[in-house]
Each structure stands twice: as structure tokens, then as C-alpha cells.
Enzyme design. Sequence first.
Site, PDB file in Angstrom:
ATOM      1  N   ASP A 120      -6.850   4.065   0.653  1.00 25.65           N
ATOM      2  CA  ASP A 120      -5.503   3.693   1.101  1.00 25.65           C
ATOM      3  C   ASP A 120      -5.360   3.581   2.613  1.00 25.65           C
ATOM      4  O   ASP A 120      -4.242   3.546   3.134  1.00 25.65           O
ATOM      5  CB  ASP A 120      -4.483   4.709   0.561  1.00 25.65           C
ATOM      6  CG  ASP A 120      -4.225   4.494  -0.929  1.00 25.65           C
ATOM      7  OD1 ASP A 120      -4.115   3.324  -1.343  1.00 25.65           O
ATOM      8  OD2 ASP A 120      -4.136   5.490  -1.652  1.00 25.65           O
ATOM      9  N   ASP A 178      -3.861  -2.445  -6.311  1.00 20.53           N
ATOM     10  CA  ASP A 178      -3.229  -2.011  -5.060  1.00 20.53           C
ATOM     11  C   ASP A 178      -4.179  -2.143  -3.866  1.00 20.53           C
ATOM     12  O   ASP A 178      -3.751  -2.328  -2.726  1.00 20.53           O
ATOM     13  CB  ASP A 178      -2.779  -0.536  -5.133  1.00 20.53           C
ATOM     14  CG  ASP A 178      -2.248  -0.111  -6.477  1.00 20.53           C
ATOM     15  OD1 ASP A 178      -2.652  -0.686  -7.498  1.00 20.53           O
ATOM     16  OD2 ASP A 178      -1.435   0.823  -6.513  1.00 20.53           O
TER      17      ASP A 178
HETATM   18  N1  GLY Z   1      -0.671   3.451  -6.095  1.00 20.20           N
HETATM   19  C1  GLY Z   1       0.267   2.897  -5.238  1.00 20.20           C
HETATM   20  C2  GLY Z   1       1.521   2.533  -5.918  1.00 20.20           C
HETATM   21  O1  GLY Z   1       2.154   3.392  -6.498  1.00 20.20           O
HETATM   22  O2  GLY Z   1       1.914   1.421  -5.864  1.00 20.20           O
END
Ligand code: GLY
Length: 401
Positions: A120, A178
Amino acid sequence: MKKPHVFIFCSLLLSLTACSVRKPLKPDAGLIKTIDQNFSDASAQYKVMMKYLPPDRFPKTFYSETKKFETSGSDWWCSGFYPGTLLYIYEQTHDQALYTETERILKVLEKEQYNKTTHDLGFMMYCSFGNANRIAPKTEYRDILINSAKSLASRFDPRVGCIKSWDSKKDEYLVIIDNMMNLELLFWASEATGDSSFYKIAVTHAETTMKNHFRPDYSSWHVINYNPETGAVQKKRTAQGYSDESAWARGQAWGLYGYTVMYRKTKDKKFLDQANQIAGFILNHPNLPKDKIPYWDFNAPDIPNALRDASAGAVMASALLELSQYTDKKNSNTYFTAAETMIRTLCGPPYKAAPGTNGGFILKHSVGHLPQKSEVDVPLTYADYYFVEAMKRYKDIADNK
Ligand code: GLY
């Protein structure tokens, strides 16, 4: 060498194509006024939020009934959104208190540049330091961003052709849609350092994801489980959506935004086509409400009573505004108008919080992780971030920036 008349013809064709793509859009002066008011309200809201925030913590959400303000450490995937939102608001309002607060919180965040346990880092470091460096470039920010990109790239495995999203069992290599959102940091690093390996990793990840994450209708699975030795797909499933075969709304938004960035950075038409197809899936879906804020999952069984996800709407609005700048006139108008509707909807009830309420968050009614019953129908830090980004993009298009 081309003959002159061929050259003139080609130039004319290129300029005609460019004319049909460039900003045929008519921004609404009334909406711009509302956006300006929203930025001023957002500035006041974030000063409310500052009062809730312990010095070394980051905002997560707020529970109105219990008045509980939930925070995280810097290692949570959302830690970059608070400084990023402050910076977007500061850019519009020039409120120095927001910039001072950004500089303070960036100091708390900077250690994450060495965090190799998460994919992330794009969310965490580019939304924060990326914006800080864009507004006021500093060697210190540049170094932090390069180290962050190196940490992110350390999670790439050429056997799979992807950056690993979640650490898991030895025989699993998990990648989520994501992850497309983390690639912009790698493009920045490639441009800043001249090291093309960052660029190649981003492109390979996007190509592998295009191949394995999408269904024939261009909706995406949330999680792909790869064999770490061979790169073969072992399972396609969900984590945050309604079911393995459903279209989790925020996942569709991440894909749309991610492939739009891929096209901006590579100018490779296959990525533009992908972004257009994802936009088509979203905007033509019979379960997309008229006000264009999606249900938390396009296949939630209780539609039309299912919860909406303002965060997915905000990400989609921001992505569609960018995509409207790259595509043909018809799509451009469709995307621009849809984004306008999304922004207008988020500007009013029930989404925009009354001043002084909502823990200082701008928006209400997002869904974090419904299957885990976590962060359900609450404000979320990334909903605010992409909402202010969408409003900035709308203004930039109006100003021809
Ligand atoms: N995992 C990131 C989101 O909740 O979009």
C-alpha cells in the site's frame, strides 16, 4: 522521409483528432461555486478533526452515535490520505494552518518509506509525500518517495509478474485489484531517477492484472491467488465484496482509476481501452443508481435497500474526470456528466456532513469491509481524499489546466 502533402494530411488528422479529444466539456458555474464552498467547509471540518487527533495517530473513521473517533498508526494503508486531503484543501484555500499540520503529520509518516511488509505504499506515500513534493518540491520528499518506491518494488516477483499484495501462506501469492493504485509511485520514481526498472514493474503488474483479474464483462475479481513458483492462477475470489463472483464497488473504482493512470503514464492504447471498458461496466450497470453513487457491491442481494459506498463514488468521479480528458468526444461527455452527477450527489444530503459534526470528516456513508462488519456506513479518510481530488480536477478542467 514523408512527402509534404502526406505530412500535411497527417498533421491535419492529428490536430482534428486532438480537437475532438481536448476538453469539449462545459463545466457548470453553479457547481464550481458549490465546490468553492465545499473547500471552505472542508477546511473548517479538518480543523475539527485536528482536535480529535492524538499527536502520533492518523484518522480512520468516526462513529456518530458513540462519538468514537477511531485512529490508526502510520503503518495502516490509509495513513497517507490525511496529509493528502489537507494538501488538496490547502491548495484551494491557502489556509496556512493546514500546511503546518501537513508538515507535522508527514514527520510521523516518513518512517514508512522502509516498510516492505505492505503493497500500500502508493496510497500511503504518494498521496501524501507525492502531493507535498508536487506543491513544494524538496530533496527530503524526493528521497522519501524514492525509498518508498524501492520498498514497493521489493515486493515484485517476475515469476508471477505482480507486486505481492498480502503476505500469506508459503504456497499462495495474493494480489488484489486495489494494488493498481500503487503503481503511480513507481512511475514517479522512474521519472525522478531515470531507472526504468520501476516503470517495467508497473507495466508488467498492470498487464498481468489485465489478463487475470477481469471477467469478460470487464468487472474485476477482488483477489487473485497465484502459485508463487509458476505464476499460475490458483483461485479467484473476494475478500471485501459480497461474493467471489460479485463486483465489489470500490474494487471496480480502483481498476478504473488504475488503468486511467496507466494510460497517462505510458500512452499505451491498450490501457485506455481497458479503462474505457471498466467505465462502461460501471456506468451501464442496471444497479448503478440514478444519482450515480454505487451500492457497496453491484451484486448486493438487498438492492435497492443495500448500503451505498460514498468512497467508491468519490474514486469513480475523480477517475472519470481524468479519463474524460483522454477519450473520444462521446465518451468524454458521458464520463464528465457522470462525474458531475457523482460530485453533485456527494455535495448534498445525506452524504455531506453538517459543519462541526462527523468527527471533522467531510463525507458520511462509506463502506469499508462489510463482510467483516468493519467500518460499515461511516465516514472514511479515503472517501474524503478522492472527493477533494475530484473537486480539484473539476476546477482544473474548468480552468483549462
Ligand atoms: N483494501 C482497500 C480498500 O478497502 O479499498
